[in-house]
Design an enzyme around this catalytic site. Sequence first.
Site, PDB file in Angstrom:
ATOM      1  N   GLY A 281      97.561 -44.103  40.958  1.00  0.00           N
ATOM      2  CA  GLY A 281      96.225 -43.965  41.529  1.00  0.00           C
ATOM      3  C   GLY A 281      95.646 -42.582  41.284  1.00  0.00           C
ATOM      4  O   GLY A 281      94.620 -42.440  40.642  1.00  0.00           O
ATOM      5  N   ALA A 552     100.075 -40.477  58.129  1.00  0.00           N
ATOM      6  CA  ALA A 552      99.213 -41.476  58.763  1.00  0.00           C
ATOM      7  C   ALA A 552     100.012 -42.713  59.152  1.00  0.00           C
ATOM      8  O   ALA A 552      99.856 -43.263  60.254  1.00  0.00           O
ATOM      9  CB  ALA A 552      98.074 -41.857  57.818  1.00  0.00           C
ATOM     10  N   LEU A 668     111.952 -37.116  53.246  1.00  0.00           N
ATOM     11  CA  LEU A 668     112.407 -38.411  53.765  1.00  0.00           C
ATOM     12  C   LEU A 668     113.348 -39.105  52.782  1.00  0.00           C
ATOM     13  O   LEU A 668     114.308 -39.753  53.193  1.00  0.00           O
ATOM     14  CB  LEU A 668     111.207 -39.322  54.039  1.00  0.00           C
ATOM     15  N   GLY A 739     103.212 -34.140  53.410  1.00  0.00           N
ATOM     16  CA  GLY A 739     103.115 -34.939  52.184  1.00  0.00           C
ATOM     17  C   GLY A 739     103.667 -34.216  50.968  1.00  0.00           C
ATOM     18  O   GLY A 739     103.681 -32.994  50.907  1.00  0.00           O
ATOM     19  N   GLY A 741     102.846 -35.649  47.693  1.00  0.00           N
ATOM     20  CA  GLY A 741     102.240 -36.308  46.538  1.00  0.00           C
ATOM     21  C   GLY A 741     101.478 -35.400  45.604  1.00  0.00           C
ATOM     22  O   GLY A 741     101.451 -35.625  44.406  1.00  0.00           O
ATOM     23  N   GLU A 742     100.829 -34.398  46.145  1.00  0.00           N
ATOM     24  CA  GLU A 742      99.910 -33.626  45.308  1.00  0.00           C
ATOM     25  C   GLU A 742     100.348 -32.209  45.043  1.00  0.00           C
ATOM     26  O   GLU A 742      99.922 -31.591  44.067  1.00  0.00           O
ATOM     27  CB  GLU A 742      98.504 -33.649  45.937  1.00  0.00           C
TER      28      GLU A 742
END
Lengths: 775, 327
Positions: A281, A552, A668, A739, A741-742
């Site tokens: 994505g 989230a 995680l 996070g 991801g980025e």
Amino acid sequence: MKAVEDAKQAVQGAASAVMAKAVQMAPDSWMPGGKPDPLIRAQHGHVGRPISRVDGPVKVQGAAPYAAEFPLDGMLYAALVFSTIAKGKITALDTDAAEAATGVKLVMTYRNAPRMKPMPLFMTSEKACGGNDLPVMQDAQVYWNGEPVALVLADTQEQADHAASLIHVAFEEEHAITALAEAKAKGVEPGQFMGQPLKFENGAAEQALADAAHKVDQRYTTPRHSHNAIELHAVAVAWEGDRLRVHDATQMVAHSAWSLGHVFGIAEDQVHVTSPFVGGGFGGKGLWQHQVLAAAAAKLAGRPVRLMLSREGVYRIVGGRTITEQRVALGADAEGRFDALIHTGTTAMSHHNVLPEPFILPARSAYATKTMKLDVEVAYLDMVANTFMRAPGEAVGTFALESAIDELAHDMGVDPIELRLRNEPDKDPTTGAPFSSREVEKAFRDGAERFGWANRQAPGTRREGEWLIGTGVATATYPYYRMPGGAARITLTPNGAAIDIAAHDMGMGTATAQTQVAADRLGLDMAQVTFNYGDSTLPGVVMAGGSQQTAAIGASVMAAHRALVTELLKLAGNDSPLAGLDADEVVGVNGGLAKIDDASAHESYASILARAQRNELVVEAEPPSPLETTHWSMHSHGAMFCEVRVNAVTGELRVSRFLGSFDCGRILNPKTAASQFRGGIIMGLGLALMEETQYDERSGRIMNPSLAEYHVPVHMDVPEIEVMWTDIPDPHAPMGARGVGEIGITGVAAAVANAVFNATGKRVRDLPITLDKLL
Amino acid sequence: MTPFSFNRATDRDQALTLATRGARFLGGGTNLVDLMRETVERPAALADVTGLSREISETPDGGLMIGAAVTNSALAAHAAVRTRYPVLSRAILAGASAQIRNMATVGGNLLQRTRCTHFYDVEGSRCNKRQPGQGCDARGGFNRIHAILGASDACVATHPSDMCVALAALDALVHLASASGTRTLSLTELHRLPGDQPQIDTVLEPGELITAVELPASALAAHSTYRKVRDRASYAFSLISVAAAIEVEDGRIEDVRLALGGVAHKPWRATRAEESLRGQPASLDTFRAAAEAELAAAVPLSENGFKIELAKRTITAVLAELAGVDA
């Protein structure tokens, strides 16, 4: 329209500034995350283990259906025709040959398309997610070079593609602004991002810069980038009466359902969007015109439709990262402490989207400084609406900021890591909020040791044959976000549990990591937990973006879990070993609930449900608003280390080693997280070395819409990449995790550019670093 | 893609007959099929000639005869090529990807068309090569990989092949057949400069079939190499490439072959440089002077001026490496 939107944004911005102050002043205990997630203490469960993807087997068998792979009954295949001018009007449309071609069932243009509202523009309301807010094939007006102007439906894809090539469109061109210089000359406007101006001033930064003992003041530029997820954007749609069924490749199912409902004038629950598997994505898989056009054509033809964009189609109608011109100026005292940090500049945007590339975001929280000035200005071009692309802001902002810090360190003769650590802030430099957890120094020290940073030599002094060798370092940084709108449902049965949430797995391992988390929270084996996602009918409005899904989903499941435990304790009643305990006093363990500090006080879920004569227990809950992101300054960090080899003859640049040392809270799943980090770094290498959308400033046309001509790294461009992490839980984040991801893409381009300087003595401030800049 | 008929030729005569009826020859399809997908090419009929000669055989005078349907992979891996003509093996392996080389044929490689993005953009760009007289958007547009030698007002495109650069250096011959008979050309005569007819890439007559490529015997060729400079480590067309072979005796250059890729509308045999090298001492100064001589006529475009210096440096480095001269 624009003025009203700006005014609305300004009012919202002012209100949120007042709110922010109040939230910062409130006691910790009022905040989500004020009491650490109990799961942070659990060290022996599934969380933290390198578990292979739960969807691995189905993917390697080719049995995982992607959006283009749903064979609907009577389905037609779509092909698009794109405009070849940036602005003007369609004056003639010759569709006769296409309509007469074999297999063709429909040609749709503005002349026969159903009446539709424009897509609701992303971030203008809770569930709005349109990539632009332009009319979708509603009139003769053309807004960008590459805009869809006709759609063909045929029995096969080949027939549709051929017929599309038979359509002739004539245009009357109007003057379009496609050159950045002209756009800037017409005047720039202040950038706004998520309701806040991209502007910040603290003290007289220019004066402090002028007075500083040491200073750098440089201009850095970054080009356009296009999204290139391996899975092409695709959608398969069918109307069932006035209900719309959409098989999509999306990072936002619930947003898409609502937004498509808005476009077609139907309720959001009349639109059912699913997206079980997505082949990447990166910010690009939102709602663009192809989903709307597919649904419109399906309506007109009365048949289901599959529309898969060609690679060219992705470049033409899906936005990418826009161009930036940045100034970074740093003033420092004799010890290297910053007196001034100035990061300003210009970015280009279309008139019809909401993202001025926010390259100042890293500077807001990265360094302590006596004065600061941040500002993003926007110049408007007639171009495809730019959009979010992996770490919008941070990816290119860190290139400028972290290059400038390297320049200052070199000028001062200070090690660039030491210079950064001398400017470590003790609270957030712009909001004043305390950090939730900040282990920047550890990330640097541990990374430096593993990388062998101490062996670094003076610029231009290491050479092997034709190859000059150098090393560089940069800070990686990305915020912890948790967006409002989360909700989750837990269905507990005697044999296990199902978690339902309208979240997404685009290949990064969401389902795997969240199954681990849910299993630990419930005290079940992973095999007893099913994680259902990617369906707009499930609870929650959770976007897979901003690296916020883990938080989230985590917060949503925590809320649902608490509701579940409360309900279970009620059902357990006075005959249970758990009698008299409340939700704060029990944990999920061994297939049931137990008292936190007394495992013998335990009753299984099966037993509780059986006694209550229930086959299942279903609860649904929403987490509290994400006030923790205001109360604390929450950011992930990393230290990026790079070794490059630059050919002294040809200027060819090869990255020979890369190490990312990260501080992202608790990890995680080390396996999926490492892939996220590495993938981000590889994308960062593309940003540093080769990625550039060739946008023809004469015509506004993208000239390299293919993976042959738009270069991304090939295997030989990517060295062994080492990743490591602190694994220190963030006490205020669900599961202790921020996070991942980025952050991997951030800091990479600067680390490469800084290594190039160390190798050659040449400073490249204009991405990508192609060989002509090093000759 | 425009619909077309497809026939597989079982022998040369059948292939030529199909061609007289208007069929285009199809090799591995790694370029022509792409161009058909983009509708740059719209042949009504294709004649698949991959079933014709796939032989690599010794010639009586000690060279090699390579059937036009030999795949790029097979040619690069052939033991005689690797030992006697290493420049050719290296050039082929520097191009495309393993998957593409497995499909691509020798004949097809010769007839690759340019990778100019304006040439590919059928709907959105003007291109004299695609549509004669239309104009050229590359000259003031994207021309990083474009020509610095031999270009014309009408066209600044480059020939994209790596293999052909090595063949140009090796004095390769191209065997042709048509309904009216056979003929043989030097590889350097096959491709043409654009002039005012950039739509015509080669001197082939309509319906003429490439049947084989011949490598003459060459003592020089065993000491040869290929160096390709490009914008990523693999899978990119050359900015500059150099094919070279050199023979040095007692410090003097006895003989030399030099060809350049990425610089012109055709594989560029560097005859000026060769002339200036023969008989001269093998030194960096000689090599650099030869490179200067070859590039003296170079004309930069808006984006590719760096290629002139890059070509000079790469030529010098390649000759120095082959001659054993320290850079």
